[in-house]
Design a protein around this motif. Sequence first.
Motif, PDB file in Angstrom:
ATOM      1  N   UNK A   1      78.006  64.336  53.948  1.00 28.62           N
ATOM      2  CA  UNK A   1      77.197  63.204  53.492  1.00 28.62           C
ATOM      3  C   UNK A   1      77.881  62.413  52.372  1.00 28.62           C
ATOM      4  N   UNK A   2      79.199  62.584  52.248  1.00 20.85           N
ATOM      5  CA  UNK A   2      79.964  61.784  51.290  1.00 20.85           C
ATOM      6  C   UNK A   2      79.992  62.344  49.894  1.00 20.85           C
ATOM      7  N   UNK A   3      79.765  63.659  49.763  1.00 16.42           N
ATOM      8  CA  UNK A   3      79.687  64.266  48.433  1.00 16.42           C
ATOM      9  C   UNK A   3      80.983  64.125  47.651  1.00 16.42           C
ATOM     10  N   UNK A   4      82.126  64.004  48.342  1.00 13.51           N
ATOM     11  CA  UNK A   4      83.412  63.899  47.632  1.00 13.51           C
ATOM     12  C   UNK A   4      83.731  62.483  47.153  1.00 13.51           C
ATOM     13  N   UNK A   5      83.106  61.484  47.733  1.00 13.56           N
ATOM     14  CA  UNK A   5      83.508  60.104  47.459  1.00 13.56           C
ATOM     15  C   UNK A   5      83.513  59.749  45.969  1.00 13.56           C
ATOM     16  N   UNK A   6      82.494  60.143  45.184  1.00 13.29           N
ATOM     17  CA  UNK A   6      82.497  59.756  43.768  1.00 13.29           C
ATOM     18  C   UNK A   6      83.640  60.373  42.958  1.00 13.29           C
ATOM     19  N   UNK A   7      84.245  61.441  43.479  1.00 10.18           N
ATOM     20  CA  UNK A   7      85.321  62.114  42.744  1.00 10.18           C
ATOM     21  C   UNK A   7      86.700  61.552  43.083  1.00 10.18           C
ATOM     22  N   UNK A   8      86.779  60.676  44.079  1.00  8.76           N
ATOM     23  CA  UNK A   8      88.071  60.128  44.507  1.00  8.76           C
ATOM     24  C   UNK A   8      88.391  58.872  43.702  1.00  8.76           C
ATOM     25  N   UNK A   9      88.475  59.047  42.407  1.00  6.05           N
ATOM     26  CA  UNK A   9      88.581  57.913  41.487  1.00  6.05           C
ATOM     27  C   UNK A   9      89.942  57.233  41.507  1.00  6.05           C
ATOM     28  N   UNK A  10      90.963  57.914  42.035  1.00  5.08           N
ATOM     29  CA  UNK A  10      92.307  57.330  42.050  1.00  5.08           C
ATOM     30  C   UNK A  10      92.767  56.971  43.458  1.00  5.08           C
ATOM     31  N   UNK A  11      91.839  56.978  44.404  1.00  2.00           N
ATOM     32  CA  UNK A  11      92.160  56.533  45.763  1.00  2.00           C
ATOM     33  C   UNK A  11      92.139  55.012  45.826  1.00  2.00           C
ATOM     34  N   UNK A  12      92.880  54.454  46.770  1.00  2.00           N
ATOM     35  CA  UNK A  12      92.827  53.012  47.019  1.00  2.00           C
ATOM     36  C   UNK A  12      91.981  52.695  48.247  1.00  2.00           C
ATOM     37  N   UNK A  13      91.876  53.673  49.150  1.00  2.00           N
ATOM     38  CA  UNK A  13      91.048  53.539  50.347  1.00  2.00           C
ATOM     39  C   UNK A  13      90.654  54.936  50.807  1.00  2.00           C
ATOM     40  N   UNK A  14      89.422  55.077  51.298  1.00  2.00           N
ATOM     41  CA  UNK A  14      88.912  56.366  51.757  1.00  2.00           C
ATOM     42  C   UNK A  14      88.493  56.246  53.217  1.00  2.00           C
ATOM     43  N   UNK A  15      88.969  57.166  54.045  1.00  2.00           N
ATOM     44  CA  UNK A  15      88.475  57.309  55.410  1.00  2.00           C
ATOM     45  C   UNK A  15      87.780  58.656  55.499  1.00  2.00           C
ATOM     46  N   UNK A  16      86.529  58.647  55.914  1.00  2.00           N
ATOM     47  CA  UNK A  16      85.784  59.891  56.061  1.00  2.00           C
ATOM     48  C   UNK A  16      85.464  60.153  57.515  1.00  2.00           C
ATOM     49  N   UNK A  17      85.738  61.375  57.979  1.00  2.00           N
ATOM     50  CA  UNK A  17      85.391  61.721  59.357  1.00  2.00           C
ATOM     51  C   UNK A  17      84.487  62.955  59.369  1.00  2.00           C
TER      52      UNK A  17
END
Length: 202
Positions: free
Chosen positions: A47-63
């Motif tokens: 459910x996207x629990x990791x997204x807030x911690x990816x502070x240094x990413x430029x783009x996120x792909x979630x599968x």
Amino acid sequence: MEDDPQPGSADYINSEWSREVLFGVGRKRRKLFSQATGNVLDVGCGYGVNFPYLTNATHITGIDFSSVMLDKARETARKSPIPVDLRESDAEALNFPDNSFDTVISSLSTCSFYNPVIALREMRRVCKPDGQLLLIEHGRSQWEWVGRYMDKHVQEMIEQGGCRWNQEPQELIREAGLKIIEAERSFLGVFHTIRASPEKVH
């Protein structure tokens, strides 16, 4: 709501407080996933629990292969300052070209994959040769009496939520051809925080 193809989705969401706070997984996510840089793939994003911690990413792909989880992940993605692309996909057959991502992450997912080694090999394949894999996993406790309990009740866990809770994550990671750079275990040796290299030949 659609039928969920992944058993245990509701239980996973409902257990957030005990998992993230009591067991300290939220702190592990913050520490490890802040190291994710560039174009990031989140395998089994839930459910996207990791997204807030990816502070240094430029783009996120979630599968994820659960449509229910992805519906929840879209709500989380809308709050992210970083662009997020979500796709329904099988971790054991990632629909991306080789060497597509700078960082590949996954958290508490390999226990539910039908063949975790194949899934980890797929993560390795789509990671750039100079990239990294960041993994938070759980497995059999180092405390033998706890480990024996897990062995005894593993079939119940599989039937309830599709979780093989007594696997050995670091052994699976090595079998998949990844090189472990750093690894820590906590909470009776159950939780593993791992940084690995794809170790590809240039």
